[in-house]
Design a protein around this motif. Structure first.
Motif, short mmCIF file in Angstrom:
data_model
loop_
_atom_site.label_atom_id
_atom_site.label_comp_id
_atom_site.label_asym_id
_atom_site.label_seq_id
_atom_site.Cartn_x
_atom_site.Cartn_y
_atom_site.Cartn_z
N THR A 104 0.84 -1.20 0.00
CA THR A 104 0.00 0.00 0.00
C THR A 104 0.88 1.25 0.00
N ALA A 105 1.90 1.23 0.82
CA ALA A 105 2.82 2.38 0.88
C ALA A 105 3.53 2.54 -0.46
N GLU B 201 2.38 9.29 -5.83
CA GLU B 201 2.99 10.59 -5.55
C GLU B 201 4.11 10.88 -6.54
N LEU B 202 4.91 9.84 -6.84
CA LEU B 202 5.99 10.01 -7.81
C LEU B 202 5.43 10.33 -9.18
N GLY B 203 4.34 9.64 -9.54
CA GLY B 203 3.71 9.92 -10.84
C GLY B 203 3.14 11.33 -10.90
N SER B 204 2.55 11.75 -9.77
CA SER B 204 1.98 13.12 -9.76
C SER B 204 3.11 14.14 -9.77
N ARG C 124 3.81 16.96 -12.84
CA ARG C 124 3.91 18.38 -12.55
C ARG C 124 5.17 18.98 -13.17
N THR C 125 6.16 18.17 -13.24
CA THR C 125 7.41 18.73 -13.75
C THR C 125 7.60 18.58 -15.20
#
Length: 143
Positions: A127-128, A135-138, A142-143
């Protein structure tokens, strides 16, 4: 071997006792025959003398039978002791098996609990990991 010697000693002693009894009984037979003859002389025809050989033979037969019964009794006692020993050994083996079974059951339960804990840890880590991948994908998007 000591038990056999002891049994042999006991049988020899018993044999000697029976031989002494036989001798005493023979003497008693002679006395009874003498008394019977004396009573016949006095006019009591109801008692007739019994031949000594017949009585001796009966007594010897009874003595031999008694010795044989005693010997068989000793054999049976020996067999009973052996069977009791075997039962005791089986009981000990059964107790050891039960103790081993309890130990193994306890170990299995501990291992099952450990496996459940590891599965729960694996689930939490998975799950983590998914959360971190999101989070890494988001962050990458963004970048």
């Amino acid at each position: 071997l000591d038990k056999e010697r002891e049994a042999n000693t006991i049988l020899t002693k018993d044999k000697n006792d029976l031989e002494k009894q036989l001798k005493d009984l023979r003497l008693r037979i002679v006395k009874l025959e003498t008394d019977a003859v004396a009573s016949q002389v006095k006019g009591s025809p109801s008692l007739r003398p019994v031949p000594t050989a017949d009585l001796s033979a009966r007594i010897e037969t009874q003595a031999k039978a008694a010795l044989e019964h005693q010997h068989k009794a000793k054999q049976l006692e020996r067999q009973v002791r052996e069977l009791q020993f075997q039962l005791a050994e089986r009981d000990k083996a059964k107790q050891r098996s039960e103790i081993d079974s309890q130990r193994l059951t306890s170990r299995i339960k501990r291992l099952e609990a450990h496996v459940k804990d590891l599965e729960a840890s694996e689930q939490r880590l998975a799950t983590a990991n998914h959360r971190l991948e999101r989070e890494l994908g988001s962050l990458r998007s963004r970048t």
